[in-house]
Motif scaffolding. Structure first.
Motif, PDB file in Angstrom:
ATOM      1  N   VAL A 187       0.828  -1.204   0.000  1.00  0.00           N
ATOM      2  CA  VAL A 187       0.000   0.000   0.000  1.00  0.00           C
ATOM      3  C   VAL A 187       0.861   1.252   0.000  1.00  0.00           C
ATOM      4  O   VAL A 187       0.652   2.170  -0.790  1.00  0.00           O
ATOM      5  CB  VAL A 187      -0.959   0.005   1.199  1.00  0.00           C
ATOM      6  CG1 VAL A 187      -1.670   1.349   1.310  1.00  0.00           C
ATOM      7  CG2 VAL A 187      -1.984  -1.106   1.063  1.00  0.00           C
ATOM      8  N   LEU A 229       0.852   4.015  -2.910  1.00  0.00           N
ATOM      9  CA  LEU A 229       0.393   5.366  -2.588  1.00  0.00           C
ATOM     10  C   LEU A 229       1.466   6.392  -2.903  1.00  0.00           C
ATOM     11  O   LEU A 229       1.204   7.418  -3.541  1.00  0.00           O
ATOM     12  CB  LEU A 229       0.010   5.436  -1.113  1.00  0.00           C
ATOM     13  CG  LEU A 229      -0.370   6.817  -0.577  1.00  0.00           C
ATOM     14  CD1 LEU A 229      -1.628   7.322  -1.246  1.00  0.00           C
ATOM     15  CD2 LEU A 229      -0.549   6.769   0.937  1.00  0.00           C
ATOM     16  N   THR A 257      -5.527   2.212  -1.199  1.00  0.00           N
ATOM     17  CA  THR A 257      -4.735   3.132  -2.020  1.00  0.00           C
ATOM     18  C   THR A 257      -5.603   4.264  -2.543  1.00  0.00           C
ATOM     19  O   THR A 257      -5.228   5.440  -2.473  1.00  0.00           O
ATOM     20  CB  THR A 257      -4.085   2.382  -3.194  1.00  0.00           C
ATOM     21  OG1 THR A 257      -3.228   1.361  -2.678  1.00  0.00           O
ATOM     22  CG2 THR A 257      -3.256   3.336  -4.059  1.00  0.00           C
TER      23      THR A 257
END
Length: 220
Positions: free
Chosen positions: A11, A15, A123
């Motif tokens: 994640v 991101l 995300t």
């Protein structure tokens, strides 16, 4: 804006890469230096080795000038400590934490710290919460895999074909609202002033599509 991301797992790396691609200044913190390999060679942000809830580590990552902070490591305790430190000590305006325990997540929501879970949806929610004030999608299928969202397009998209928009955002233009009526576009459809453009995108790329649509179109 400057964003600090704590945790460079699936994640966190997704991101951070998305934030960097849409033009934000990003610093990623992880205690394991090898985790930064997930960012890829084209990542232009800062890599900071250390514990994300350590005050000095956060300062090295630029927390004092950060406008947003995301705690997305694999540990609930680490995430919430870091999120509270960012919010309460450094007065970061946009703070979000990934929490696996749903009961604990509800508690921290009441403390004013948004919490999220699951990788693709996380995300999208993290990216959108850090950069926008409104919910990211208008509709999402029961599996959570596809979402429909309205884009707030940059004015320079007027006069460009919907196929150009699809290529840049990686989404599919589902329909337009033009002069109050719904329009199903085809490959010849050109975006007009005041069009409301709704796109369908797969989970994990929704918020990035929104952000890319807000930027002027590149030369294609």
């Amino acid at each position: 804006m400057h964003v600090v991301v704590m945790g460079c797992g699936r994640v966190g790396s997704s991101l951070a890469a998305s934030l960097s691609r849409i033009g934000h200044d990003v610093a990623v913190v992880d205690r394991d230096e090898s985790a930064f390999r997930r960012l890829g060679a084209d990542f232009t942000g800062q890599r900071v080795v250390g514990m994300g809830f350590d005050r000095e580590v956060l300062i090295r990552a630029g927390i004092e000038r950060a406008e947003a902070f995301a705690a997305v490591s694999s540990g609930d305790n680490s995430n919430i400590i870091a999120a509270r430190l960012a919010k309460e000590t450094f007065d970061v305006q946009r703070v979000i934490a990934r929490i696996y325990d749903a009961k604990r997540a509800a508690v921290y929501e009441r403390l004013g710290i948004p919490t999220v879970a699951t990788v693709p949806w996380t995300t999208d929610r993290l990216l959108h919460t850090l950069t926008h004030d409104n919910p990211p999608d208008k509709w999402r299928d029961p599996s959570g895999n596809v979402a429909v969202v309205m884009l707030s397009l940059h004015e320079d998209w007027v006069g460009r074909k919907v196929t150009d928009l699809e290529e840049v955002t990686g989404s599919r233009v589902a329909f337009l609202i033009r002069f109050g009526s719904g329009v199903l576009p085809d490959r010849r459809t050109v975006i007009q002033a005041d069009d409301q453009v709704y796109v369908a995108a797969v989970s994990g790329s929704v918020a990035e599509a929104v952000a890319l649509g807000e930027n002027p179109p590149p030369d294609l």
